[in-house]
Design a protein around this motif. Structure first.
Motif, PDB file in Angstrom:
ATOM      1  N   TYR A 145       0.817  -1.210   0.000  1.00  0.00           N
ATOM      2  CA  TYR A 145       0.000   0.000   0.000  1.00  0.00           C
ATOM      3  C   TYR A 145       0.851   1.261   0.000  1.00  0.00           C
ATOM      4  N   HIS A 197       0.279  -5.302  -6.452  1.00  0.00           N
ATOM      5  CA  HIS A 197      -0.197  -4.181  -5.627  1.00  0.00           C
ATOM      6  C   HIS A 197       0.785  -3.010  -5.773  1.00  0.00           C
ATOM      7  N   ARG A 199       0.388   0.865  -7.921  1.00  0.00           N
ATOM      8  CA  ARG A 199       0.350   2.068  -7.068  1.00  0.00           C
ATOM      9  C   ARG A 199       1.588   2.937  -7.290  1.00  0.00           C
ATOM     10  N   SER A 241      -5.845  -6.655  -4.487  1.00  0.00           N
ATOM     11  CA  SER A 241      -6.677  -5.471  -4.293  1.00  0.00           C
ATOM     12  C   SER A 241      -6.118  -4.371  -5.182  1.00  0.00           C
ATOM     13  N   THR A 265      -6.188  -0.152  -6.622  1.00  0.00           N
ATOM     14  CA  THR A 265      -6.525   1.252  -6.444  1.00  0.00           C
ATOM     15  C   THR A 265      -7.030   1.791  -7.771  1.00  0.00           C
ATOM     16  N   TRP A 304      -7.544   6.940  -0.632  1.00  0.00           N
ATOM     17  CA  TRP A 304      -6.525   5.896  -0.745  1.00  0.00           C
ATOM     18  C   TRP A 304      -6.775   4.853   0.340  1.00  0.00           C
ATOM     19  N   TRP A 305      -6.713   3.586   0.025  1.00  0.00           N
ATOM     20  CA  TRP A 305      -6.143   2.977  -1.147  1.00  0.00           C
ATOM     21  C   TRP A 305      -7.172   2.564  -2.196  1.00  0.00           C
ATOM     22  N   VAL A 306      -8.456   2.656  -1.854  1.00  0.00           N
ATOM     23  CA  VAL A 306      -9.497   2.259  -2.803  1.00  0.00           C
ATOM     24  C   VAL A 306      -9.526   3.219  -3.988  1.00  0.00           C
ATOM     25  N   GLY A 307      -9.356   4.515  -3.712  1.00  0.00           N
ATOM     26  CA  GLY A 307      -9.333   5.527  -4.764  1.00  0.00           C
ATOM     27  C   GLY A 307      -8.166   6.471  -4.579  1.00  0.00           C
ATOM     28  N   ILE A 308      -8.247   7.636  -5.224  1.00  0.00           N
ATOM     29  CA  ILE A 308      -7.102   8.553  -5.260  1.00  0.00           C
ATOM     30  C   ILE A 308      -7.438   9.943  -4.732  1.00  0.00           C
TER      31      ILE A 308
END
Length: 292
Positions: free
Chosen positions: A99, A139, A143, A162, A164, A172-176
């Motif tokens: 991450y 990952h 990223r 997973s 991003t 973060w970390w799902v989106g920006i």
């Protein structure tokens, strides 16, 4: 300097600094280290390219170094493989590097400092490099691409558990959405569009036990499982997110392959070789680069 001393230094360089090297501690942070494959004829002909292979949760970094060694030899590439140890802060965390940040540790900065060190060690100016990672390395790779596209001449993203998405409505970390506040970096989509991207995953890579986020787990957050249940579904969501942003993606769904990075290395090497061929031809013909 006495002749026998010069010969001893040459011998030590041949054994430890060329071919399959020993493991070096990072000068910036000796908690981290790296090994290399360096073409034995380094320095004869044009400067080598750099390819980085990032391990997954199992930290099999030397396996990837050895798997890319012949590619490095015949394509004039240095292969760099840095292990990021489990529990670097004494807490047993296996996943921090995936991450990009773990407490005070910025893994992107650690990698860039190692790249600078390799350049200094071999007298090279390494502005850009190719990055491959599978599983946990996948990952890390996508990223890193989001944060530092200007440092990459190619990215191969293998089977992350997973992803991003380029979603400005989620953190973060799902989106920006909060990248600027978190990392001090503004996402440069135009730079990402200039990086050739491969996404690769086995069609039989369908186990979900390790990649399903559960509430209360260290990296759970709202939306953690929204991109898909399996790795192929997750990676396809990432592909669509990238393509919606104008980023071209080569998507390889490899038949009959489970979650095994060694089984996709040949396809990754083919991808890197194609990109390198185009890069080197443009370096030989600057007019062609201007015409693009």
């Amino acid at each position: 300097m006495p002749t026998d001393q010069v010969r001893l230094e040459d011998l030590e360089r041949q054994i430890y600094d060329l071919g399959h090297t020993t493991v070096f501690a990072s000068r910036r942070d000796p908690r981290f280290s790296y090994c290399l494959y360096v073409p034995p004829d380094l320095g004869r002909g044009h400067a080598p390219d750099l390819v980085i292979a990032m391990h997954g949760t199992g930290r099999a970094f030397m396996t990837y170094r050895d798997g890319f060694a012949e590619f490095g030899r015949w394509n004039n590439c240095i292969i760099l493989c840095p292990p990021f140890p489990v529990g670097i802060r004494g807490d047993g965390d296996r996943d921090g590097f995936k991450y990009m940040q773990e407490a005070e540790i910025r893994y992107d900065d650690i990698l860039l400092s190692i790249v600078d060190e390799v350049g200094e060690r071999y007298g090279l100016d390494i502005t850009r490099f190719a990055l491959f990672g599978f599983s946990g390395g996948g990952h890390f790779t996508h990223r890193f691409l989001i944060l530092h596209p200007e440092r990459l001449w190619a990215a191969s993203i293998g089977a992350p558990g997973s992803v991003t998405l380029l979603d400005p409505t989620r953190d973060w970390w799902v989106g920006i959405r909060d990248i600027k506040e978190r990392f001090g970096i503004t996402v440069d989509v135009a730079a990402m569009q200039r990086v050739p991207v491969q996404m690769i995953v086995g069609a039989a890579d369908l186990e979900t036990w390790e990649i399903t986020h559960r509430k209360g787990s260290p990296h759970w957050m709202p939306g953690a499982n929204d991109a898909g249940r399996t790795r192929p579904q997750q990676l396809d969501s990432l592909r669509r997110s990238f393509e919606d942003a104008g980023i071209r993606v080569r998507f390889d769904l490899v038949p009959n392959v489970p979650h095994d990075g060694n089984q996709v290395v040949s396809q990754v090497q083919d991808f890197f070789a194609d990109v390198m061929k185009n890069r080197r031809s443009m370096r030989m013909n600057p007019g062609a680069m201007k015409a693009l």
